[in-house]
Design a protein around this motif. Structure first.
Motif, mmCIF file in Angstrom:
data_model
loop_
_atom_site.group_PDB
_atom_site.id
_atom_site.type_symbol
_atom_site.label_atom_id
_atom_site.label_comp_id
_atom_site.label_asym_id
_atom_site.label_seq_id
_atom_site.Cartn_x
_atom_site.Cartn_y
_atom_site.Cartn_z
ATOM 1 N N UNK A 1 -9.683 5.294 2.731
ATOM 2 C CA UNK A 1 -10.377 6.505 2.311
ATOM 3 C C UNK A 1 -9.794 7.665 3.098
ATOM 4 N N UNK A 2 -9.834 8.839 2.513
ATOM 5 C CA UNK A 2 -9.324 9.994 3.223
ATOM 6 C C UNK A 2 -9.105 11.149 2.283
ATOM 7 N N UNK A 3 -8.388 12.111 2.757
ATOM 8 C CA UNK A 3 -8.114 13.300 1.939
ATOM 9 C C UNK A 3 -6.648 13.675 2.055
ATOM 10 N N UNK B 1 -5.647 6.913 9.814
ATOM 11 C CA UNK B 1 -4.482 7.294 9.010
ATOM 12 C C UNK B 1 -4.223 8.774 9.258
ATOM 13 N N UNK B 2 -2.980 9.104 9.572
ATOM 14 C CA UNK B 2 -2.610 10.484 9.879
ATOM 15 C C UNK B 2 -1.266 10.785 9.223
ATOM 16 N N UNK C 1 0.812 -1.221 0.000
ATOM 17 C CA UNK C 1 0.000 0.000 0.000
ATOM 18 C C UNK C 1 0.846 1.272 0.000
ATOM 19 N N UNK C 2 1.682 1.459 -1.026
ATOM 20 C CA UNK C 2 2.502 2.671 -1.084
ATOM 21 C C UNK C 2 1.641 3.938 -1.165
ATOM 22 N N UNK C 3 0.382 3.793 -1.643
ATOM 23 C CA UNK C 3 -0.499 4.961 -1.792
ATOM 24 C C UNK C 3 -0.861 5.586 -0.443
ATOM 25 N N UNK C 4 -0.667 4.854 0.637
ATOM 26 C CA UNK C 4 -1.045 5.365 1.952
ATOM 27 C C UNK C 4 -0.386 6.705 2.250
ATOM 28 N N UNK C 5 0.819 6.912 1.745
ATOM 29 C CA UNK C 5 1.560 8.145 2.084
ATOM 30 C C UNK C 5 0.901 9.407 1.539
ATOM 31 N N UNK C 6 -0.073 9.240 0.605
ATOM 32 C CA UNK C 6 -0.768 10.406 0.048
ATOM 33 C C UNK C 6 -1.988 10.839 0.865
ATOM 34 N N UNK D 1 -8.923 6.818 7.065
ATOM 35 C CA UNK D 1 -9.094 5.539 7.753
ATOM 36 C C UNK D 1 -8.687 4.412 6.813
ATOM 37 N N UNK D 2 -8.094 3.379 7.397
ATOM 38 C CA UNK D 2 -7.803 2.174 6.625
ATOM 39 C C UNK D 2 -8.603 1.022 7.213
ATOM 40 N N UNK D 3 -9.383 0.371 6.355
ATOM 41 C CA UNK D 3 -10.222 -0.764 6.771
ATOM 42 C C UNK D 3 -9.622 -2.043 6.200
ATOM 43 N N UNK D 4 -9.432 -3.034 7.064
ATOM 44 C CA UNK D 4 -8.883 -4.324 6.634
ATOM 45 C C UNK D 4 -9.925 -5.388 6.938
ATOM 46 N N UNK D 5 -10.289 -6.151 5.921
ATOM 47 C CA UNK D 5 -11.384 -7.124 6.033
ATOM 48 C C UNK D 5 -10.880 -8.480 5.571
#
Lengths: 139, 139, 139
Positions: free
Chosen positions: B137-139, B105-106, B27-32, B37-41
């Motif tokens: 999801x986030x901004x 996610x922060x 998930x390299x996209x997380x840094x953007x 929030x990150x949901x793991x299912x």
């Protein structure tokens, strides 16, 4: 896009019940979400929600028996007894199993595994209709 | 912003396993994401997800022993027995621990506490590769 | 709209405590959300969050007694013992109850049932102040 809806589930006997189709019937808007999440929240403290096997009904009977052993009625230590012997165990089971679910939505459908279904866990002998709040968000 | 990805975890032995780094690698996209929030299912009914201590491996061994005592194999009351003695206990453990996580996610990172890590709880003797769906999801 | 805030809860004794009002006091922005979700995440592995009965305090005492029986201190099988007899049981209770909650927001308020309140479950004898991260999203 946000959608929020309150749904009144039909009354069920004490035990574990598959409710996926009863919930989805109320949510035709789901098909418009390509990527998102569906949150299901039960507004009670003596019934809970979980995801588990959607095929063999003996799984759900074994769940009822397991949780009755793990959280017995009439334990001598219980102090909260006014609402009947099934009440305090129902509160504990609710916190063990949880009162909300979050499920990924993909291409207009719940992205559940093949064997996953949504259970209503009715912990009271006469719980009546249960209210849930469904919140769908996505794009 | 929405991102959804299916990840196939490598097979693991029965027990509790730290998988934070295996997930984050995908998930390299997380840094953007500055706030989200990150949901793991997990798309299974015999393996679960939880967050717990990420340091001392004896915690994870003690978890395996505790849950084996709390949900024994071969209990005489079980009716669902066709898939082996580890199967029905795996279903119960999955509902006790839960099949999804939601993590803040922060500033492009999971906002976990210092000692928190994500566990895969593998309840089957031979569970194989497990599929998870991650929704960010986030901004 | 996204809002994320870290809140330091005041220290509490071991046991189950209602914290709804302590959290809401820090979140006046909630009234601006007509439809959304509030996520509460505790950044610890020895204290947890759950939703249960907000009225009779004996429910919370019965919870403490139940979980102490279900996850005893000093079980001979425990290997993780360095941080005191309450430590490993605290980790297990945290995973049983869970470390985050997701609650629907409707018309600027948490859409809880009449009898629902948010519990901090403090599993350590001297847990100190606990950090939570609240993430509100909605429109």
């Amino acid at each position: 896009m946000w959608l929020q809806k309150q749904i009144l589930l039909k009354p069920r006997t004490r035990g574990f019940h598959l409710i996926s189709s009863e919930i989805l019937r109320e949510l035709p808007e789901l098909k418009n979400i390509s990527t998102g999440l569906m949150h299901i929240f039960i507004q009670h403290t003596s019934a809970s929600l979980t995801i588990n096997e959607n095929a063999d009904p003996t799984v759900r009977e074994d769940f009822e028996n397991h949780f009755n052993r793990a959280v017995p009625e009439n334990h001598p230590s219980y102090r909260h007894r006014d609402e009947g012997p099934d009440d305090l165990p129902a509160h504990i089971k609710t916190s063990l199993l949880g009162n909300s679910l979050n499920i990924p939505v993909t291409s207009g459908r719940l992205n559940l595994g093949t064997w996953q279904g949504v259970y209503l866990c009715e912990h009271r002998n006469h719980g009546g209709s249960r209210r849930i709040v469904v919140t769908i968000q996505g794009e």
